[in-house]
Structures are given as structure tokens and as C-alpha cells.
Design a protein around this motif. Structure first.
Motif, short mmCIF file in Angstrom:
data_model
loop_
_atom_site.label_atom_id
_atom_site.label_comp_id
_atom_site.label_asym_id
_atom_site.label_seq_id
_atom_site.Cartn_x
_atom_site.Cartn_y
_atom_site.Cartn_z
N ARG A 1 -4.47 9.00 -10.05
CA ARG A 1 -3.28 8.23 -9.67
C ARG A 1 -2.76 7.35 -10.82
NH1 ARG A 1 -4.14 4.44 -6.45
NH2 ARG A 1 -6.42 4.35 -6.48
N PHE A 2 -3.45 7.37 -11.94
CA PHE A 2 -3.10 6.50 -13.06
C PHE A 2 -2.44 7.30 -14.18
CE2 PHE A 2 -5.31 2.85 -11.39
CZ PHE A 2 -6.32 3.40 -10.62
N THR A 3 -1.30 6.79 -14.68
CA THR A 3 -0.56 7.44 -15.75
C THR A 3 -0.18 6.42 -16.80
OG1 THR A 3 0.35 9.11 -14.24
CG2 THR A 3 1.49 8.79 -16.34
N ILE A 4 -0.38 6.77 -18.06
CA ILE A 4 0.14 5.97 -19.17
C ILE A 4 1.36 6.70 -19.71
CG2 ILE A 4 -0.23 5.03 -21.47
CD1 ILE A 4 -3.15 4.92 -20.98
N SER A 5 2.46 5.94 -19.88
CA SER A 5 3.64 6.44 -20.57
C SER A 5 3.75 5.70 -21.90
CB SER A 5 4.90 6.21 -19.72
OG SER A 5 4.82 6.93 -18.52
N HIS B 1 1.28 3.25 -14.85
CA HIS B 1 1.82 3.50 -13.52
C HIS B 1 0.66 3.84 -12.60
CE1 HIS B 1 6.20 4.24 -14.78
NE2 HIS B 1 5.55 3.90 -15.88
N ILE B 2 0.59 3.14 -11.48
CA ILE B 2 -0.42 3.44 -10.46
C ILE B 2 0.32 3.97 -9.25
CG2 ILE B 2 -2.34 2.57 -9.09
CD1 ILE B 2 -2.59 0.25 -11.05
N MET B 3 0.14 5.25 -9.00
CA MET B 3 0.80 5.89 -7.87
C MET B 3 -0.02 5.65 -6.60
SD MET B 3 3.19 7.09 -9.72
CE MET B 3 4.08 8.17 -8.60
N ASP B 4 0.68 5.66 -5.46
CA ASP B 4 -0.01 5.50 -4.16
C ASP B 4 -1.01 4.34 -4.24
OD1 ASP B 4 -2.30 7.53 -2.17
OD2 ASP B 4 -0.79 6.05 -1.54
N SER B 5 -0.54 3.18 -4.62
CA SER B 5 -1.41 2.02 -4.82
C SER B 5 -2.20 1.69 -3.55
CB SER B 5 -0.58 0.81 -5.24
OG SER B 5 0.06 1.05 -6.47
N GLN B 6 -3.47 1.35 -3.73
CA GLN B 6 -4.38 1.05 -2.64
C GLN B 6 -4.91 -0.38 -2.76
OE1 GLN B 6 -5.00 3.34 -0.08
NE2 GLN B 6 -3.33 4.41 -1.13
N PRO B 7 -5.31 -0.99 -1.64
CA PRO B 7 -5.88 -2.35 -1.71
C PRO B 7 -7.05 -2.45 -2.69
CG PRO B 7 -5.35 -1.82 0.54
CD PRO B 7 -5.12 -0.55 -0.26
N GLY B 8 -7.82 -1.40 -2.82
CA GLY B 8 -8.95 -1.37 -3.76
C GLY B 8 -8.52 -1.41 -5.21
N ASP B 9 -7.22 -1.20 -5.47
CA ASP B 9 -6.70 -1.29 -6.84
C ASP B 9 -6.41 -2.74 -7.22
OD1 ASP B 9 -4.65 1.66 -6.26
OD2 ASP B 9 -6.69 1.51 -7.04
N SER B 10 -6.48 -3.64 -6.27
CA SER B 10 -6.22 -5.06 -6.54
C SER B 10 -7.23 -5.57 -7.57
CB SER B 10 -6.31 -5.88 -5.26
OG SER B 10 -5.30 -5.48 -4.34
N ALA B 11 -6.72 -5.98 -8.72
CA ALA B 11 -7.56 -6.38 -9.85
C ALA B 11 -6.63 -6.91 -10.93
CB ALA B 11 -8.36 -5.18 -10.37
N THR B 12 -7.22 -7.33 -12.03
CA THR B 12 -6.43 -7.70 -13.20
C THR B 12 -6.47 -6.54 -14.19
OG1 THR B 12 -6.90 -10.05 -12.91
CG2 THR B 12 -6.16 -9.35 -15.08
N LYS C 1 0.85 -1.20 0.00
CA LYS C 1 0.00 0.00 0.00
C LYS C 1 0.88 1.25 0.00
CE LYS C 1 -3.47 2.44 2.78
NZ LYS C 1 -4.28 2.42 4.01
N GLY C 2 0.53 2.18 -0.89
CA GLY C 2 1.29 3.41 -1.00
C GLY C 2 2.41 3.35 -2.02
N GLY C 3 2.71 2.16 -2.51
CA GLY C 3 3.78 2.00 -3.48
C GLY C 3 3.32 2.29 -4.91
N ILE C 4 4.25 2.16 -5.83
CA ILE C 4 3.96 2.40 -7.25
C ILE C 4 3.87 1.06 -7.98
CG2 ILE C 4 4.74 3.49 -9.38
CD1 ILE C 4 6.36 5.44 -7.66
N SER C 5 2.78 0.87 -8.70
CA SER C 5 2.61 -0.34 -9.52
C SER C 5 2.92 0.02 -10.96
CB SER C 5 1.17 -0.86 -9.41
OG SER C 5 0.83 -1.12 -8.06
#
Lengths: 111, 111
Positions: free
Chosen positions: B61-65, B76-87, B15-19
Motif C-alpha cells: 500500500r506504500f508508494t514513493i514518487s 503515498h499510503i493507499m487504503d490507510s488503516q488505523p494501524g498506520d497511525s505513526a510518525t 480509514k480507507g483514504g489516501i495519506s
């Protein structure tokens, strides 16, 4: 607002039996319509897409077929199911922006 | 044929990390690159999309490069949250009609 209905949600079919999955879209006209298959742990495989009534493009011929009898109706069929046909089938529609709107999916298990 | 290659297959982030999820494509005719998010038992839903004339797009929190010369793009998902858990699926299409998806990345955000 636009909605997409897909049914049945779940079905279990024996090998060699026929298949019919239906999808209808409401609230839009002349949408592009799609059938995708998602096997367990795998990505989304494009099976068929249609840009108009009676116009079907096939990506994976196999033993599946698709039909579009009406502008907002898309049907996925098979005359004889194989074990490898098991999966999660998703109907989707899009308009000119390209964004795909997916249905809730139909989970097919072939035994 | 797999026209869009996606990696990693699975990702665990605190949680809080970058995906970060990466995709590469082969067909230079692709002109639309979306990312979709899918929760278990549901159809995918559009998260964010980019065109090849733009190198980056940010929505919350979502960025496409996007790197056109390398034929690669990433989420890139900044400040990743448990609710972001998905495919998460990357995709590409030509003329916004036939959308080709990557194999998907299962993201787990640990609290």
C-alpha cells in the motif's frame, strides 16, 4: 541475526552532571554507527557518525562527544549536561545498503 | 541546517483514504531517499526507499514518487488503516553514510 542494544532506556540527570549512553551492535562487523537526537515534536538530528574504530564525524559539536572504542560499540558522552540536552537519543547502525537500524532509544531528562 | 524539508507536520485521514506526505531536498548529491515509520516510544524503522534513477516505487500500500528535476519526493499510503497511525520521516543521504531526516509527519488514521 543482527541486534542493537542501547542503554540506559531512561535517565534523569541534573544540569551540570556528566552523561554516558552506550550502544552495542551484535551480528555484524564494521558497521557504520550513528547517534541521533529527537527533541519533542521534532525530527531526527544527526549528532555523530562513525565509519570505523576511532573515526568520528561530528555534526553538532556543542557539549556532546562520541567515541568508538570497539568495532561494534558507540558511546555518547557529555562532561556537563545542559537543559537543552533533554531529548530522545537513538543509536543506529547501517551496512552498505544504507538502511539504518535503530535501537530502542534513551530518553534523557535534564532538570 | 535543514537539508530535507517535510510537510505537513500532522495529517488526519479517514480509514480507507489516501495519506500523502511530501519532502523536498536541496543537495543534488543525495543518492538515496528512504522513508521511516516510527511508533511512540520506539526507534524508527525503514518502510520503503528509492534511488534517484527511479521515478516511482511501490511496496504493497506504500508508494514513493520521486521528481528529480523538482528535487521532491513523496510517500503515498493507499487504503490507510488505523494501524498506520505513526510518525513518518523522509530522509536523504549521500553514499549511504550520513542520513539526513525531515522533521516528521504525525499521521492519524481515524476509524
Amino acid at each position: 541475526s543482527q541486534t542493537i542494544h542501547q542503554w540506559p532506556a531512561t535517565l534523569v540527570q541534573p544540569v551540570g552532571s556528566p552523561l554516558s549512553l552506550e550502544c552495542t551492535v551484535e551480528g555484524t562487523s564494521n558497521p557504520n554507527l550513528y547517534w541521533y537526537r529527537q527533541a519533542a515534536g521534532r525530527g531526527l538530528q544527526l549528532l555523530f557518525y562513525s565509519v570505523g574504530i576511532g573515526q568520528i564525524s561530528s555534526e553538532v559539536p556543542q557539549n556532546l562527544s562520541a567515541s568508538r572504542p570497539q568495532d561494534r560499540q558507540f558511546i555518547l558522552s557529555s562532561k556537563k549536561l545542559l537543559l537543552s540536552d533533554s531529548g530522545f537519543y537513538l543509536c543506529a547502525w547501517s551496512v552498505r545498503t544504507g538502511e539504518l537500524f535503530f535501537g530502542e532509544g534513551s530518553r534523557l531528562t535534564v532538570l | 541546517q535543514q537539508q530535507v524539508k517535510q510537510s505537513p507536520q500532522s495529517l488526519i485521514v479517514q480509514k480507507g483514504g489516501i495519506s500523502i506526505i511530501n519532502c523536498a531536498y536541496e543537495n543534488t548529491a543525495f543518492d538515496y531517499f528512504p522513508w521511516y515509520q516510527q511508533f511512540p516510544g520506539k526507534g524508527p524503522a525503514l518502510l520503503i526507499a528509492i534511488r534517484p534513477d527511479v521515478s516511482e516505487k511501490k511496496e504493497g500500500r506504500f508508494t514513493i514518487s520521486f521528481n528529480k528535476s523538482a528535487k521532491q519526493f513523496s510517500l503515498h499510503i493507499m487504503d490507510s488503516q488505523p494501524g498506520d497511525s505513526a510518525t513518518y520521516f523522509c530522509a536523504a543521504s549521500m553514499s549511504r553514510i550520513d542520513m539526513r531526516f525531515g522533521a516528521g509527519t504525525r499521521l492519524t488514521v481515524k476509524p
